[in-house]
Design a protein around this motif. Structure first.
Motif, PDB file in Angstrom:
ATOM      1  N   ASP A 239     -51.725  -3.746  -3.335  1.00  0.00           N
ATOM      2  CA  ASP A 239     -51.446  -3.168  -2.257  1.00  0.00           C
ATOM      3  C   ASP A 239     -51.776  -2.248  -2.479  1.00  0.00           C
ATOM      4  O   ASP A 239     -51.498  -0.667  -3.394  1.00  0.00           O
ATOM      5  CB  ASP A 239     -49.865  -3.799  -1.634  1.00  0.00           C
ATOM      6  CG  ASP A 239     -49.445  -2.892  -0.787  1.00  0.00           C
ATOM      7  OD1 ASP A 239     -50.648  -2.674   0.071  1.00  0.00           O
ATOM      8  OD2 ASP A 239     -48.719  -2.931  -0.489  1.00  0.00           O
ATOM      9  N   THR A 241     -51.558   2.175  -2.176  1.00  0.00           N
ATOM     10  CA  THR A 241     -50.818   3.130  -1.712  1.00  0.00           C
ATOM     11  C   THR A 241     -51.283   3.938  -1.386  1.00  0.00           C
ATOM     12  O   THR A 241     -51.818   4.636  -2.726  1.00  0.00           O
ATOM     13  CB  THR A 241     -49.329   2.337  -1.947  1.00  0.00           C
ATOM     14  OG1 THR A 241     -49.800   2.820  -3.501  1.00  0.00           O
ATOM     15  CG2 THR A 241     -48.801   1.809  -1.356  1.00  0.00           C
ATOM     16  N   ARG A 254     -48.336  -6.766  -5.555  1.00  0.00           N
ATOM     17  CA  ARG A 254     -46.959  -7.383  -4.700  1.00  0.00           C
ATOM     18  C   ARG A 254     -46.840  -8.401  -4.956  1.00  0.00           C
ATOM     19  O   ARG A 254     -47.969  -9.568  -5.015  1.00  0.00           O
ATOM     20  CB  ARG A 254     -47.592  -6.756  -3.661  1.00  0.00           C
ATOM     21  CG  ARG A 254     -47.424  -5.765  -3.426  1.00  0.00           C
ATOM     22  CD  ARG A 254     -46.586  -4.719  -3.035  1.00  0.00           C
ATOM     23  NE  ARG A 254     -47.017  -3.508  -2.481  1.00  0.00           N
ATOM     24  CZ  ARG A 254     -45.963  -2.317  -2.669  1.00  0.00           C
ATOM     25  NH1 ARG A 254     -44.872  -2.754  -3.407  1.00  0.00           N
ATOM     26  NH2 ARG A 254     -45.670  -1.241  -2.013  1.00  0.00           N
ATOM     27  N   CYS A 256     -45.384 -12.391  -3.833  1.00  0.00           N
ATOM     28  CA  CYS A 256     -43.783 -13.051  -2.552  1.00  0.00           C
ATOM     29  C   CYS A 256     -43.592 -14.423  -2.919  1.00  0.00           C
ATOM     30  O   CYS A 256     -44.681 -15.223  -2.955  1.00  0.00           O
ATOM     31  CB  CYS A 256     -44.094 -12.439  -1.238  1.00  0.00           C
ATOM     32  SG  CYS A 256     -42.949 -11.787  -0.469  1.00  0.00           S
ATOM     33  N   ASP A 305     -50.175 -15.279   5.930  1.00  0.00           N
ATOM     34  CA  ASP A 305     -49.358 -14.589   6.554  1.00  0.00           C
ATOM     35  C   ASP A 305     -49.730 -13.230   6.277  1.00  0.00           C
ATOM     36  O   ASP A 305     -49.967 -12.596   4.732  1.00  0.00           O
ATOM     37  CB  ASP A 305     -48.732 -14.785   6.276  1.00  0.00           C
ATOM     38  CG  ASP A 305     -46.769 -13.700   6.850  1.00  0.00           C
ATOM     39  OD1 ASP A 305     -46.584 -13.120   6.542  1.00  0.00           O
ATOM     40  OD2 ASP A 305     -46.322 -14.159   8.049  1.00  0.00           O
ATOM     41  N   ASN A 306     -49.349 -11.887   7.101  1.00  0.00           N
ATOM     42  CA  ASN A 306     -49.960 -11.108   7.291  1.00  0.00           C
ATOM     43  C   ASN A 306     -48.995 -10.050   6.279  1.00  0.00           C
ATOM     44  O   ASN A 306     -49.650  -9.326   5.461  1.00  0.00           O
ATOM     45  CB  ASN A 306     -50.154  -9.678   8.012  1.00  0.00           C
ATOM     46  CG  ASN A 306     -51.258  -9.892   9.182  1.00  0.00           C
ATOM     47  OD1 ASN A 306     -52.948 -10.522   8.438  1.00  0.00           O
ATOM     48  ND2 ASN A 306     -51.476 -10.027  10.142  1.00  0.00           N
ATOM     49  N   LYS A 307     -47.420 -10.153   6.511  1.00  0.00           N
ATOM     50  CA  LYS A 307     -46.851  -9.821   4.943  1.00  0.00           C
ATOM     51  C   LYS A 307     -46.382 -10.825   4.303  1.00  0.00           C
ATOM     52  O   LYS A 307     -46.356  -9.524   3.024  1.00  0.00           O
ATOM     53  CB  LYS A 307     -45.270 -10.172   6.207  1.00  0.00           C
ATOM     54  CG  LYS A 307     -43.974  -9.320   5.445  1.00  0.00           C
ATOM     55  CD  LYS A 307     -42.876  -9.382   6.170  1.00  0.00           C
ATOM     56  CE  LYS A 307     -41.778  -8.141   5.786  1.00  0.00           C
ATOM     57  NZ  LYS A 307     -40.809  -9.193   6.531  1.00  0.00           N
ATOM     58  N   THR A 308     -46.235 -11.963   3.831  1.00  0.00           N
ATOM     59  CA  THR A 308     -46.560 -12.657   2.148  1.00  0.00           C
ATOM     60  C   THR A 308     -47.523 -13.428   2.058  1.00  0.00           C
ATOM     61  O   THR A 308     -47.307 -13.365   0.684  1.00  0.00           O
ATOM     62  CB  THR A 308     -44.877 -13.419   2.642  1.00  0.00           C
ATOM     63  OG1 THR A 308     -46.149 -14.278   3.891  1.00  0.00           O
ATOM     64  CG2 THR A 308     -43.645 -12.540   3.543  1.00  0.00           C
ATOM     65  N   LYS A 309     -48.554 -13.092   2.987  1.00  0.00           N
ATOM     66  CA  LYS A 309     -49.827 -13.859   2.585  1.00  0.00           C
ATOM     67  C   LYS A 309     -49.681 -14.874   2.041  1.00  0.00           C
ATOM     68  O   LYS A 309     -50.376 -15.699   2.069  1.00  0.00           O
ATOM     69  CB  LYS A 309     -50.244 -12.673   1.191  1.00  0.00           C
ATOM     70  CG  LYS A 309     -50.828 -11.372   0.986  1.00  0.00           C
ATOM     71  CD  LYS A 309     -51.443 -11.042   1.950  1.00  0.00           C
ATOM     72  CE  LYS A 309     -51.403  -9.800   1.822  1.00  0.00           C
ATOM     73  NZ  LYS A 309     -52.486  -9.296   3.322  1.00  0.00           N
ATOM     74  N   GLU A 310     -48.334 -15.944   3.008  1.00  0.00           N
ATOM     75  CA  GLU A 310     -48.869 -17.419   2.503  1.00  0.00           C
ATOM     76  C   GLU A 310     -49.876 -18.157   3.587  1.00  0.00           C
ATOM     77  O   GLU A 310     -50.139 -17.181   4.721  1.00  0.00           O
ATOM     78  CB  GLU A 310     -47.234 -17.390   3.342  1.00  0.00           C
ATOM     79  CG  GLU A 310     -46.863 -19.058   3.207  1.00  0.00           C
ATOM     80  CD  GLU A 310     -45.494 -19.613   3.744  1.00  0.00           C
ATOM     81  OE1 GLU A 310     -44.419 -19.112   3.360  1.00  0.00           O
ATOM     82  OE2 GLU A 310     -45.910 -20.336   4.972  1.00  0.00           O
TER      83      GLU A 310
END
Length: 420
Positions: A239, A241, A254, A256, A305-310
């Motif tokens: 990620d 930053t 990251r 998850c 999934d954009n948040k968890t990359k699931e």
């Protein structure tokens, strides 16, 4: 050498012990098998070329020369084997039996070491029977090609021996089969390559249900298989930053926890006719993610999934069929033809990342002819096979392979066997 001495001593000890067991009958058997093979190019294969699948795609060097267009050959005795059939005393009203069989294939890239092939016991009540242990996968079944290549028709023919609990009900000419199947030596493909973890963490074994009709020399049947895998239990990504202190962008790893699963259904139909002189067999499989059974295909990613990359997955479907005809008793000529076609995915793919076997194949055609000489305890044979594979690029909208080109391999196998 020490391993072979220990094995011989163990067999002698077991033989003397067998004579002291009551209500048991033992049949010791085996074979010495030698295999010579020649290929005109590099291939997808295992066991250093003995378990042959299909020719590899072109790999061009800076001058446009195909690096995979190099011939190869070798000679092995790895598939010599030893086995023991046991008929035991009754358990209640059930007849009991068992089988243990090993060869010297080894595992991975370690050859010439003992490998377990079959290890199971069977309880037979007449119409009903329960088998527990490792033996042929139900998709391999009672219909398989009679050819010299050790792959026995794979990837057109499902090929696997697996731990299972199998129930069979037989009534006159009909037989019903249900099985729960796990994985041991033949594994599913996934994000980490071949691994037992996908079905282990799934907590759901493969499920097979089949029906057969038998009448004299005719056998015909159908089957359906379900497999449910967990490709990953965690996702990780870099990620970016912004760090105002250094006025630069840094990458932070990251991780998850995710809950991913892919569940697929596959279907097969088979037929076999045998008599004194003829063997005619055929099988057709509509496979979805059958890589654990030496099949083509696998799965791709249809959503992230954009948040968890699931990730959510969709299977790569392959249609595979084969026909095998053999005639004779002492001299036995035979032919084998196999055809496989990539049918793509049912959902659009969001990534070029595919997990499986032959995922860049559009179709595969194999044709072979063999001649064997058979007398009691001996078999000699030679087989020629031509295989052509069509490779191309991925069309993510349908999961199919387009803009194809073909490569071909000429393969010769010579076998000598002494059976006892």
């Amino acid at each position: 050498m020490k391993k072979y001495i220990l094995l011989s001593l163990s067999l002698i000890t077991l033989s003397s012990s067998f004579a002291q067991l009551k209500d048991f009958k033992f049949k010791f058997y085996g074979q010495i098998r030698t295999d010579f093979y020649y290929n005109s190019r590099a291939n997808e294969e295992t066991v250093d070329g003995l378990f042959y699948m299909y020719p590899k795609d072109e790999m061009l060097d800076g001058n446009g020369e195909d690096l995979n267009a190099t011939s190869n050959s070798n000679f092995y005795t790895l598939y010599s084997r030893l086995g023991l059939d046991v008929a035991g005393p009754k358990l209640g009203t059930a007849k009991t039996s068992a089988k243990v069989e090993v060869d010297f294939r080894g595992s991975g890239t370690s050859y010439s070491t003992i490998r377990l092939r079959h290890a199971y016991f069977n309880l037979d009540w007449g119409k009903s029977a329960v088998l527990v242990g490792q033996t042929w996968h139900p998709l391999f079944g009672d219909v398989s090609p009679q050819i010299l290549n050790l792959s026995v028709g794979a990837p057109f023919q499902p090929f696997s021996r697996a731990p299972q609990i199998r129930y069979r009900f037989t009534d006159k000419k009909f037989q019903l089969t249900g099985a729960l199947v796990w994985q041991s030596q033949y594994l599913s493909q996934g994000p980490a390559g071949k691994s037992q973890e996908y079905i282990k963490k799934s907590n759901i074994p493969e499920i097979y249900i089949g029906a057969d009709y038998k009448n004299g020399g005719l056998l015909a049947g159908v089957g359906i298989e379900m497999i449910s895998l967990k490709p990953r239990t965690q996702s990780s990504w870099e990620d970016p930053t912004y760090d105002p202190g250094t006025n630069s962008t840094i990458l932070t790893t990251r991780i998850c926890k995710v809950d991913e699963r892919i569940t697929t259904l596959s279907y097969e139909a088979h037929v076999k006719y045998t008599n004194k002189n003829w063997f005619i067999g055929a099988k057709s499989v509509l496979g979805s993610n059958l890589t654990q059974a030496s099949g083509l295909g696998g799965f791709g990613i249809k959503h992230i999934d954009n948040k968890t990359k699931e990730q959510e997955y969709t299977p790569i479907r392959f249609s595979s069929s084969w026909l095998n005809v053999v005639y004779g008793q002492k001299w036995k000529p035979g032919i084998f033809v196999g055809y496989a076609k990539n049918l793509g995915t049912s959902d659009e793919l969001v990534s070029d990342q595919l997990y499986g076997t032959g995922t860049n194949l559009d179709k595969l055609i194999t044709a072979g002819a063999e001649l064997t000489y058979n007398v009691p305890h001996w078999k000699f044979g030679v087989e020629y096979t031509l295989s052509s594979a069509w490779y191309g690029k991925l069309d993510k909208s349908e999961g199919k392979i387009i803009d194809t080109h073909s490569v071909s391999n000429n393969r010769i196998v010579a076998v000598a066997m002494f059976m006892f």
